[in-house]
Write a protein that holds these residues in place. Structure first.
Motif, mmCIF file in Angstrom:
data_model
loop_
_atom_site.group_PDB
_atom_site.id
_atom_site.type_symbol
_atom_site.label_atom_id
_atom_site.label_comp_id
_atom_site.label_asym_id
_atom_site.label_seq_id
_atom_site.Cartn_x
_atom_site.Cartn_y
_atom_site.Cartn_z
ATOM 1 N N ILE A 88 0.808 -1.222 0.000
ATOM 2 C CA ILE A 88 0.000 0.000 0.000
ATOM 3 C C ILE A 88 0.844 1.276 0.000
ATOM 4 O O ILE A 88 0.340 2.357 -0.232
ATOM 5 N N PRO A 101 -6.010 0.594 2.400
ATOM 6 C CA PRO A 101 -6.243 -0.841 2.164
ATOM 7 C C PRO A 101 -7.663 -1.286 2.522
ATOM 8 O O PRO A 101 -8.088 -2.370 2.150
ATOM 9 N N PHE A 102 -8.403 -0.474 3.250
ATOM 10 C CA PHE A 102 -9.752 -0.826 3.709
ATOM 11 C C PHE A 102 -9.816 -2.189 4.377
ATOM 12 O O PHE A 102 -10.815 -2.882 4.302
ATOM 13 N N ARG A 104 -7.701 -4.381 7.879
ATOM 14 C CA ARG A 104 -6.629 -4.324 8.879
ATOM 15 C C ARG A 104 -5.435 -5.117 8.355
ATOM 16 O O ARG A 104 -5.591 -6.220 7.855
ATOM 17 N N GLU A 154 -7.855 13.314 0.491
ATOM 18 C CA GLU A 154 -9.283 13.628 0.604
ATOM 19 C C GLU A 154 -9.940 12.810 1.729
ATOM 20 O O GLU A 154 -9.302 11.918 2.300
ATOM 21 N N GLY A 156 -11.630 10.189 3.886
ATOM 22 C CA GLY A 156 -11.706 8.734 3.812
ATOM 23 C C GLY A 156 -10.458 8.082 3.236
ATOM 24 O O GLY A 156 -10.384 6.864 3.091
ATOM 25 N N GLY A 158 -7.506 7.935 4.552
ATOM 26 C CA GLY A 158 -6.710 7.236 5.564
ATOM 27 C C GLY A 158 -5.751 8.126 6.342
ATOM 28 O O GLY A 158 -4.799 7.639 6.938
ATOM 29 N N LYS A 159 -6.008 9.430 6.380
ATOM 30 C CA LYS A 159 -5.092 10.360 7.058
ATOM 31 C C LYS A 159 -5.007 10.078 8.557
ATOM 32 O O LYS A 159 -3.935 10.023 9.119
ATOM 33 N N ASN A 208 -16.299 7.213 9.951
ATOM 34 C CA ASN A 208 -15.656 7.841 11.114
ATOM 35 C C ASN A 208 -14.788 8.999 10.632
ATOM 36 O O ASN A 208 -13.574 8.990 10.788
ATOM 37 N N SER A 209 -15.443 9.968 10.041
ATOM 38 C CA SER A 209 -14.712 11.069 9.415
ATOM 39 C C SER A 209 -14.369 12.154 10.440
ATOM 40 O O SER A 209 -15.238 12.594 11.193
HETATM 41 N N1 LIG Z 1 -3.542 1.907 6.996
HETATM 42 C C1 LIG Z 1 -4.784 1.470 7.138
HETATM 43 N N2 LIG Z 1 -5.023 0.201 7.548
HETATM 44 C C2 LIG Z 1 -6.273 -0.269 7.683
HETATM 45 N N3 LIG Z 1 -7.390 0.454 7.421
HETATM 46 C C3 LIG Z 1 -7.228 1.718 7.019
HETATM 47 C C4 LIG Z 1 -5.930 2.307 6.849
HETATM 48 N N4 LIG Z 1 -6.096 3.563 6.420
HETATM 49 C C5 LIG Z 1 -7.427 3.771 6.339
HETATM 50 N N5 LIG Z 1 -8.122 2.672 6.705
HETATM 51 C C6 LIG Z 1 -9.600 2.509 6.727
HETATM 52 O O1 LIG Z 1 -10.216 3.622 6.090
HETATM 53 C C7 LIG Z 1 -11.102 4.308 6.983
HETATM 54 C C8 LIG Z 1 -10.985 5.808 6.739
HETATM 55 O O2 LIG Z 1 -9.696 6.239 7.135
HETATM 56 P P1 LIG Z 1 -9.458 7.589 7.950
HETATM 57 O O3 LIG Z 1 -10.547 7.830 8.923
HETATM 58 O O4 LIG Z 1 -8.047 7.570 8.444
HETATM 59 O O5 LIG Z 1 -9.600 8.642 6.735
HETATM 60 P P2 LIG Z 1 -9.342 10.194 6.755
HETATM 61 O O6 LIG Z 1 -8.508 10.496 5.555
HETATM 62 O O7 LIG Z 1 -8.781 10.635 8.071
HETATM 63 O O8 LIG Z 1 -10.801 10.725 6.516
HETATM 64 P P3 LIG Z 1 -11.503 12.073 6.998
HETATM 65 O O9 LIG Z 1 -10.818 13.198 6.323
HETATM 66 O O10 LIG Z 1 -12.917 11.873 6.537
HETATM 67 O O11 LIG Z 1 -11.368 12.094 8.495
HETATM 68 C C9 LIG Z 1 -10.671 3.888 8.372
HETATM 69 O O12 LIG Z 1 -11.761 3.903 9.271
HETATM 70 C C10 LIG Z 1 -10.149 2.479 8.142
HETATM 71 O O13 LIG Z 1 -11.242 1.564 8.129
#
Ligand SMILES: Nc1ncnc2c1ncn2[C@@H]1O[C@H](COP(=O)(O)OP(=O)(O)OP(=O)(O)O)[C@@H](O)[C@H]1O
Length: 496
Positions: A88, A101-102, A104, A154, A156, A158-159, A208-209
């Motif tokens: 990834i 990766p959506f 774990r 953007e 979702g 994964g930040k 869970n944004s």
């Molecule tokens: N490295 C990772 N390993 C496993 N799952 C991940 C990973 N990164 C993201 N995800 C999955 O994607 C979902 C969204 O990621 P995350 O909440 O980090 O996004 P974000 O970019 O912070 O979004 P937002 O801006 O909406 O807060 C997480 O709840 C998780 O299920």
């Protein structure tokens, strides 16, 4: 400054790479790879296809500066190929691209993995978020300078997950063993569930944004051990408190509280989440994978851990409940022109309950909602409001109360984690939401996009300047790289 760019993995239709040219008459007929496994033959315009790097290894390259053709489809194809192999992370020079990766992937983040990246040269091992944290930490120690890691992408993409991994790794490097009580690094990590309960919500893209930006400063002492930390938050999305649309939800804490044990909901005079205007504007009340009742208890436990005591927790949830009650106060036209009164007994019940919970006088609260004070140099003029304006003032009050509650919680966490006034070195991790463009955009989007534009400008300057200096140092013959420069836009906003 380091950059981690998070990317979503669900784009299906953007990779159009020429696999082989079948004929080339008027139009361009090419065998295309669509979404990296289906092959189709299409006839298209020459300008729409891009050459494929035929020499690239089948598994892609782990640093995209090694690609022969650096165009968008080539970059996406490379990321997609690696993603298929569960890789990834990919570098572009010193920038890390992380594809969500959506699922774990625990083996990627265990202690064994952390130990491998500890002190390893950048680029020696596979691209990883730990490598970025490691180089930031080592530079800080060796050169005695502060460092920042910017996590962008953007919603979702994964930040927040990336930020958590960065923090975990920094805690691993700078953590202290055998310290009595909870360590700073534990407290920073454990503050996440509390911040998420009050600052995160379900959106179209992400269950869970994070609806706020976060800058975590980890402070280190001379020996490289973590000595303090501070969490700074920005731009909490205030409008969400009063306005949501299906399939989104309001902030998690409202639903958690409505699903709390009976004795708690009774104390706050709460009922089913569906009975509150601020929650029932959306048909989405429950979210798959989130058990609101369990999360309520988990949030309480997390608050205990970060040093928010029982009395303070009570006060916090009283305010949360009061916001819900405020949202159910409605207004009817008053006898005089442009005036309003509390609509009915139901609204009066919510007004009284809100004032009880906020420990304020209910007549004063009523007056604050249905009138406006205009302060002039000579006197204070009180004007009555029509029902529509009273609703707007009700919503403004709810938003202000909620955002102040959020700031108060952040402040409380900071006090309990503790900052090190003598710290000379720190690493900052910035997790901020990326550009937003909706059908209808408000002032909030302007602020968010302006912030991102500013960060982008800072990064461009940093990267291009650095690169150019290196070329000059190594006496490489180079020509200036064209890039989109939005400085004009920034100037316009800053000069207004
Ligand atoms: N490295 C990772 N390993 C496993 N799952 C991940 C990973 N990164 C993201 N995800 C999955 O994607 C979902 C969204 O990621 P995350 O909440 O980090 O996004 P974000 O970019 O912070 O979004 P937002 O801006 O909406 O807060 C997480 O709840 C998780 O299920």
């Amino acid at each position: 400054l380091y950059l981690v760019m998070n990317v979503n993995s669900y784009y299906e239709d953007i990779v159009f790479l020429v696999k082989g040219v079948l004929g080339c008459k008027k139009n361009f007929t090419a065998l295309l790879t669509v979404h990296y496994f289906t092959h189709v033959v299409v006839t298209t315009d020459r300008s729409k296809v891009f050459p494929k790097d035929m020499e690239a290894p089948p598994g892609g390259v782990d640093d995209m500066t090694r690609l022969s053709y650096l165009h968008e489809p080539g970059v996406l194809q490379n990321l997609a190929t690696r993603y298929e192999l569960n890789e990834i992370y990919t570098y572009t020079g010193s920038i890390l691209i992380a594809v969500n990766p959506f699922q774990r992937l625990p083996h990627l983040y265990d202690t064994h993995m952390m130990e491998q990246y500890k002190g390893a040269d950048f680029g020696e091992l596979s691209p990883h978020v730990f490598a970025i944290a490691d180089v930031a930490y080592r530079e800080m120690i060796n050169e005695g300078k502060n460092n920042s890691i910017l996590v962008s992408g953007e919603s979702g993409a994964g930040k927040t997950e990336t930020t958590k991994m960065l923090m975990r790794y920094l805690a691993h490097l700078g953590g202290r063993s055998g310290v009595e009580g909870r360590t700073v690094e534990q407290q920073v990590l454990e503050s996440n569930p509390v911040l998420e309960a009050f600052g995160n919500a379900k959106t179209v893209r992400n269950n869970n944004s994070s609806r706020f930006g976060k800058f975590v400063e980890i402070q280190f002492d001379k020996t490289g051990r973590i000595s303090g930390a501070a969490i700074r938050t920005y731009l909490l999305e205030r409008s969400r408190v009063c306005q949501i649309n299906t399939p989104e939800r309001n902030y998690h804490c409202f639903y958690f509280l409505c699903a709390a044990p009976h004795e708690d909901t009774q104390r706050y005079k709460l009922a089913d989440a569906r009975s509150f205007h601020y929650l029932n504007q959306s048909s989405c009340i429950e979210v798959e994978g989130i058990n609101d009742a369990e999360e309520y208890l988990a949030t309480r436990r997390a608050m205990d851990i970060v040093g928010i005591n029982e009395e303070e927790q009570e006060a916090i949830f009283r305010v949360v409940a009061a916001v819900l009650h405020i949202g159910n106060i409605n207004f009817a036209k008053g006898k005089e022109v442009d005036s309003s009164v509390i609509q009915d007994d139901n609204s009066r019940f919510h007004l009284n309950t809100a004032s009880e919970l906020l420990e304020c006088d209910c007549n004063n609260l009523e007056k604050a909602l249905i009138t406006r004070e205009i302060v002039t140099p000579e006197e204070i003029i009180t004007r009555t409001l029509d029902p529509e304006s009273a609703l707007a003032s009700r919503d403004a009050l709810a938003k202000t109360i909620y955002s102040r509650l959020f700031d108060w919680i952040v402040e409380k966490i900071n006090v309990s984690i503790g900052q090190d006034p003598n710290s000379k070195q720190l690493i900052g991790v910035l997790d901020i939401y990326g550009f937003e463009s909706f059908k209808i955009n408000s002032f909030e989007q302007l602020c968010i996009n302006y912030t991102n534009e500013k960060l982008q400008q800072h990064f461009n300057q940093h990267v291009f300047k650095m690169e150019q200096e290196e070329y000059t140092r190594e006496e490489i013959n180079w020509s200036y790289i064209e890039f989109v420069d939005n400085q004009d836009v920034l100037d316009l906003i800053e000069k207004v």
